[in-house]
Structure formats: C-alpha cells, structure tokens
Motif scaffolding. Structure first.
Motif, PDB file in Angstrom:
ATOM      1  N   GLY A 101       5.034 -13.512   1.138  1.00  0.00           N
ATOM      2  CA  GLY A 101       4.634 -13.763   2.470  1.00  0.00           C
ATOM      3  C   GLY A 101       3.792 -12.969   3.083  1.00  0.00           C
ATOM      4  O   GLY A 101       3.409 -13.390   4.306  1.00  0.00           O
ATOM      5  N   GLY A 102       3.176 -11.802   2.474  1.00  0.00           N
ATOM      6  CA  GLY A 102       2.376 -11.108   3.309  1.00  0.00           C
ATOM      7  C   GLY A 102       1.155 -10.903   2.673  1.00  0.00           C
ATOM      8  O   GLY A 102       0.831 -12.069   2.023  1.00  0.00           O
ATOM      9  N   ASP A 103       0.072  -9.967   3.054  1.00  0.00           N
ATOM     10  CA  ASP A 103      -1.255 -10.203   2.507  1.00  0.00           C
ATOM     11  C   ASP A 103      -1.361  -9.200   1.509  1.00  0.00           C
ATOM     12  O   ASP A 103      -0.380  -8.204   1.514  1.00  0.00           O
ATOM     13  N   ALA A 104      -2.350  -9.117   0.774  1.00  0.00           N
ATOM     14  CA  ALA A 104      -2.497  -7.713  -0.249  1.00  0.00           C
ATOM     15  C   ALA A 104      -2.718  -6.607   0.493  1.00  0.00           C
ATOM     16  O   ALA A 104      -2.045  -5.475   0.004  1.00  0.00           O
ATOM     17  N   PHE A 105      -3.158  -6.534   1.671  1.00  0.00           N
ATOM     18  CA  PHE A 105      -3.403  -5.288   2.444  1.00  0.00           C
ATOM     19  C   PHE A 105      -1.941  -4.485   2.683  1.00  0.00           C
ATOM     20  O   PHE A 105      -1.810  -3.630   2.299  1.00  0.00           O
ATOM     21  N   THR A 106      -1.026  -5.736   3.154  1.00  0.00           N
ATOM     22  CA  THR A 106       0.368  -5.134   3.549  1.00  0.00           C
ATOM     23  C   THR A 106       1.141  -5.022   1.946  1.00  0.00           C
ATOM     24  O   THR A 106       2.127  -3.920   2.040  1.00  0.00           O
ATOM     25  N   SER A 107       0.766  -5.618   1.083  1.00  0.00           N
ATOM     26  CA  SER A 107       1.647  -5.505  -0.201  1.00  0.00           C
ATOM     27  C   SER A 107       1.366  -4.098  -0.852  1.00  0.00           C
ATOM     28  O   SER A 107       2.209  -3.445  -1.394  1.00  0.00           O
ATOM     29  N   LEU A 108      -0.116  -3.710  -0.712  1.00  0.00           N
ATOM     30  CA  LEU A 108      -0.159  -2.427  -1.173  1.00  0.00           C
ATOM     31  C   LEU A 108      -0.042  -1.271  -0.371  1.00  0.00           C
ATOM     32  O   LEU A 108      -0.146  -0.198  -0.521  1.00  0.00           O
ATOM     33  N   ALA A 109       0.554  -1.475   1.045  1.00  0.00           N
ATOM     34  CA  ALA A 109       0.846  -0.557   2.077  1.00  0.00           C
ATOM     35  C   ALA A 109      -0.360   0.387   2.497  1.00  0.00           C
ATOM     36  O   ALA A 109      -0.306   1.558   2.770  1.00  0.00           O
ATOM     37  N   LEU A 110      -1.311  -0.361   2.624  1.00  0.00           N
ATOM     38  CA  LEU A 110      -2.562   0.202   3.121  1.00  0.00           C
ATOM     39  C   LEU A 110      -2.781   0.641   4.364  1.00  0.00           C
ATOM     40  O   LEU A 110      -3.471   1.546   4.935  1.00  0.00           O
ATOM     41  N   GLY A 111      -1.650   0.174   5.278  1.00  0.00           N
ATOM     42  CA  GLY A 111      -1.794   0.524   6.723  1.00  0.00           C
ATOM     43  C   GLY A 111      -0.613   1.788   6.932  1.00  0.00           C
ATOM     44  O   GLY A 111      -0.316   1.875   8.168  1.00  0.00           O
ATOM     45  N   ARG A 112      -0.314   2.199   5.950  1.00  0.00           N
ATOM     46  CA  ARG A 112       0.771   3.402   6.029  1.00  0.00           C
ATOM     47  C   ARG A 112       0.199   4.758   6.862  1.00  0.00           C
ATOM     48  O   ARG A 112       1.169   5.172   7.493  1.00  0.00           O
ATOM     49  N   TYR A 113      -1.153   4.899   6.750  1.00  0.00           N
ATOM     50  CA  TYR A 113      -1.580   6.062   7.593  1.00  0.00           C
ATOM     51  C   TYR A 113      -2.799   5.326   8.657  1.00  0.00           C
ATOM     52  O   TYR A 113      -3.462   4.553   8.072  1.00  0.00           O
ATOM     53  N   ARG A 114      -3.027   5.973   9.761  1.00  0.00           N
ATOM     54  CA  ARG A 114      -3.862   5.726  10.591  1.00  0.00           C
ATOM     55  C   ARG A 114      -5.468   6.328  10.191  1.00  0.00           C
ATOM     56  O   ARG A 114      -6.541   5.516  10.468  1.00  0.00           O
ATOM     57  N   GLU A 115      -5.483   7.436   9.541  1.00  0.00           N
ATOM     58  CA  GLU A 115      -6.458   7.981   9.333  1.00  0.00           C
ATOM     59  C   GLU A 115      -6.681   8.185   7.782  1.00  0.00           C
ATOM     60  O   GLU A 115      -5.761   8.595   7.390  1.00  0.00           O
ATOM     61  N   THR A 116      -7.879   8.350   7.397  1.00  0.00           N
ATOM     62  CA  THR A 116      -8.184   8.581   6.025  1.00  0.00           C
ATOM     63  C   THR A 116      -7.731   9.915   5.716  1.00  0.00           C
ATOM     64  O   THR A 116      -7.273  10.283   4.420  1.00  0.00           O
ATOM     65  N   ASP A 117      -7.957  11.015   6.344  1.00  0.00           N
ATOM     66  CA  ASP A 117      -7.405  12.299   6.127  1.00  0.00           C
ATOM     67  C   ASP A 117      -5.968  12.315   5.976  1.00  0.00           C
ATOM     68  O   ASP A 117      -5.428  13.079   5.356  1.00  0.00           O
ATOM     69  N   ALA A 118      -5.228  11.510   6.645  1.00  0.00           N
ATOM     70  CA  ALA A 118      -3.870  11.400   6.365  1.00  0.00           C
ATOM     71  C   ALA A 118      -3.505  11.145   4.907  1.00  0.00           C
ATOM     72  O   ALA A 118      -2.600  11.591   4.480  1.00  0.00           O
ATOM     73  N   TRP A 119      -4.076  10.310   4.349  1.00  0.00           N
ATOM     74  CA  TRP A 119      -3.898   9.956   2.853  1.00  0.00           C
ATOM     75  C   TRP A 119      -4.349  11.073   2.002  1.00  0.00           C
ATOM     76  O   TRP A 119      -3.412  11.349   1.248  1.00  0.00           O
TER      77      TRP A 119
END
Length: 125
Positions: A101-119
């Motif tokens: 029921g989600g989208d691929a962005f959500t399935s991969l948890a790409l929203g986990r961090y707000r900033e790239t440096d946090a990744w």
C-alpha cells in the motif's frame, strides 16, 4: 549503503560533493534541468556495475520537489525529471516496486533522514 529489499544507495554528502565538485541539489534547488557534468561523470563510472538512478529531494513544510535521472549500464544518461513523484518514477524504472500500500520511496525507507549527511553519519553499510 544498504536499503530495504537489497537496494544499494551511495549518498553524496558534503565531503563527496566537495571532492567531486558536485553542486548542492542542482535540479531541485537551482531549478536546472541540465544534469551537471561532474555528476554525469560520477554516474558514468558507477554505471559500470549496472543501471542506476541519481535522485534528489527538497522538502519544506510538507511540500517539496523531487528530481531523478536514469543512467543505463555503460553510461547512457537519460533526461532529468523534476516532479513531485520523480523518485518513484526512477525506482519503478529500475524494477523497484512498492510494498503493502505504500510507494517505492516509502518501501525503501528513503525518508529515514532529512539530510544527506545524516545518511553518511549513520554509518549504515
């Protein structure tokens, strides 16, 4: 960096952007549709291992914009897409599907961090 579903990601944090002369969010922040040569060259090198997508997102107050560029194995670079769903378009093109029921962005948890440096700082590998 390992994401869900055995998907790999290489975050381009501050250090990488400085080292490779990569502008910060060139497609979403600057509004350009021209893919910067420095990112093109890096993507060509990385595409020796297969198809990939360059993605970026800029969010503010719940609204935002996304951008993506597909790069085929061997270095053929597609056109930039700048739209509210550009990342999901790219992920679907790479064969990554949404889950439950989600989208691929959500399935991969790409929203986990707000900033790239946090990744980068998370140390996840």
């Amino acid at each position: 960096m390992q994401l869900n579903d055995d998907v790999q990601m290489i975050p381009l944090g501050s250090t990488a952007r400085e080292q490779y002369a990569i502008p910060f969010l060139p497609l979403t922040d600057d509004g350009d549709v021209e893919f910067p040569p420095s990112i093109q060259e890096l993507c060509r090198q990385l595409s020796a291992g297969g198809d990939l997508a360059y993605i970026e997102a800029e969010m503010f107050g719940g609204a935002g914009v996304q951008a993506s560029v597909l790069v085929e194995a061997g270095g053929k670079i597609g056109s930039a897409i700048v739209a509210h769903d550009a990342i999901n378009v790219a992920l679907r093109s790479l064969g990554i599907r949404s889950g439950f029921g989600g989208d691929a962005f959500t399935s991969l948890a790409l929203g986990r961090y707000r900033e790239t440096d946090a990744w980068v700082d998370s140390g996840q590998e």
